[in-house]
Design a protein around this motif. Structure first.
Motif, mmCIF file in Angstrom:
data_model
loop_
_atom_site.group_PDB
_atom_site.id
_atom_site.type_symbol
_atom_site.label_atom_id
_atom_site.label_comp_id
_atom_site.label_asym_id
_atom_site.label_seq_id
_atom_site.Cartn_x
_atom_site.Cartn_y
_atom_site.Cartn_z
ATOM 1 N N ALA A 25 -7.477 -90.733 23.834
ATOM 2 C CA ALA A 25 -8.174 -90.278 24.484
ATOM 3 C C ALA A 25 -8.991 -91.537 24.880
ATOM 4 N N GLY A 26 -8.776 -92.176 23.919
ATOM 5 C CA GLY A 26 -9.329 -93.449 25.050
ATOM 6 C C GLY A 26 -9.719 -93.746 26.021
ATOM 7 N N ASP A 27 -7.679 -93.842 26.062
ATOM 8 C CA ASP A 27 -7.069 -94.992 27.594
ATOM 9 C C ASP A 27 -7.121 -93.620 28.413
ATOM 10 N N VAL A 28 -7.199 -92.557 28.521
ATOM 11 C CA VAL A 28 -7.683 -91.524 29.100
ATOM 12 C C VAL A 28 -8.815 -92.149 30.094
ATOM 13 N N ALA A 29 -9.713 -92.005 29.392
ATOM 14 C CA ALA A 29 -10.791 -92.071 29.658
ATOM 15 C C ALA A 29 -11.238 -93.077 30.100
ATOM 16 N N ARG A 30 -10.671 -94.493 29.762
ATOM 17 C CA ARG A 30 -10.500 -95.542 30.585
ATOM 18 C C ARG A 30 -10.187 -95.713 31.690
ATOM 19 N N CYS A 31 -9.291 -95.376 31.834
ATOM 20 C CA CYS A 31 -8.403 -95.527 32.885
ATOM 21 C C CYS A 31 -8.716 -94.361 34.420
ATOM 22 N N ALA A 32 -9.633 -92.560 33.992
ATOM 23 C CA ALA A 32 -10.735 -91.825 34.828
ATOM 24 C C ALA A 32 -11.792 -92.794 34.749
ATOM 25 N N ARG A 33 -12.405 -93.520 34.519
ATOM 26 C CA ARG A 33 -13.834 -94.382 34.631
ATOM 27 C C ARG A 33 -13.040 -95.302 36.070
ATOM 28 N N GLU A 34 -12.067 -95.821 34.834
ATOM 29 C CA GLU A 34 -11.859 -97.257 36.239
ATOM 30 C C GLU A 34 -11.589 -96.721 38.313
ATOM 31 N N LEU A 35 -9.900 -95.948 37.706
ATOM 32 C CA LEU A 35 -9.813 -95.546 38.604
ATOM 33 C C LEU A 35 -11.363 -94.749 39.339
ATOM 34 N N ASP A 36 -12.194 -94.068 38.781
ATOM 35 C CA ASP A 36 -12.575 -93.518 39.562
ATOM 36 C C ASP A 36 -14.003 -94.798 40.650
ATOM 37 N N ARG A 37 -13.934 -96.007 39.733
ATOM 38 C CA ARG A 37 -15.204 -96.523 40.091
ATOM 39 C C ARG A 37 -13.955 -97.785 41.723
ATOM 40 N N ILE A 38 -12.753 -97.859 41.494
ATOM 41 C CA ILE A 38 -12.652 -99.036 42.083
ATOM 42 C C ILE A 38 -11.038 -97.315 43.412
ATOM 43 N N HIS A 39 -10.827 -98.177 44.837
ATOM 44 C CA HIS A 39 -9.694 -97.383 45.515
ATOM 45 C C HIS A 39 -9.307 -98.000 46.025
ATOM 46 N N GLY A 40 -8.871 -97.810 47.046
ATOM 47 C CA GLY A 40 -8.088 -98.193 47.763
ATOM 48 C C GLY A 40 -7.074 -98.776 47.217
ATOM 49 N N ALA A 41 -6.314 -99.822 47.494
ATOM 50 C CA ALA A 41 -5.055 -100.894 47.234
ATOM 51 C C ALA A 41 -4.868 -101.517 45.486
ATOM 52 N N ALA A 42 -6.657 -102.076 45.440
ATOM 53 C CA ALA A 42 -7.071 -102.287 44.133
ATOM 54 C C ALA A 42 -6.745 -101.067 42.902
ATOM 55 N N ALA A 43 -7.336 -99.983 42.977
ATOM 56 C CA ALA A 43 -6.864 -98.176 42.560
ATOM 57 C C ALA A 43 -4.738 -98.165 42.414
#
Length: 101
Positions: A25-43
């Motif tokens: 759950a921690g890894d899932v939540a962390r990745c979801a938050r990060e992918l929600d924050r960044i976009h494009g090539a960085a994502a």
């Protein structure tokens, strides 16, 4: 190799079973938050790096290639679901009142 577990119980050998990626759950939540924050090539770069890192962890534990692939795909699905859930909050939490036109 034998290990002793209280009262003289002995366990011989065994198979290491990795904790499922999708249940982390921690890894899932962390990745979801990060992918929600960044976009494009960085994502894309972040996502590929995370999936490779998790796959390498499983490979080190001895999970075969098919198992690694299955685990990473299940993890990816959980992260996508977590991201979608972030946008499905109840209307009372999304809106401050009636829509203004």
């Amino acid at each position: 190799m034998a290990a002793e577990f209280g009262e003289g119980t002995m366990v011989q050998g065994g198979e290491v079973i990795a904790f499922p990626l999708a249940a982390r759950a921690g890894d899932v939540a962390r990745c979801a938050r990060e992918l929600d924050r960044i976009h494009g090539a960085a994502a894309v770069h972040y996502w590929k790096s995370e999936c490779r890192r998790l796959a390498e962890q499983l490979a080190i534990l001895g999970v075969d290639e098919a198992g690694v692939r299955e685990e990473v795909l299940a993890f990816q699905a959980k992260v996508q679901a977590a991201m979608a859930e972030r946008y499905n909050e109840p209307a009372s939490r999304n809106r401050s009142g009636p829509r203004q036109r």
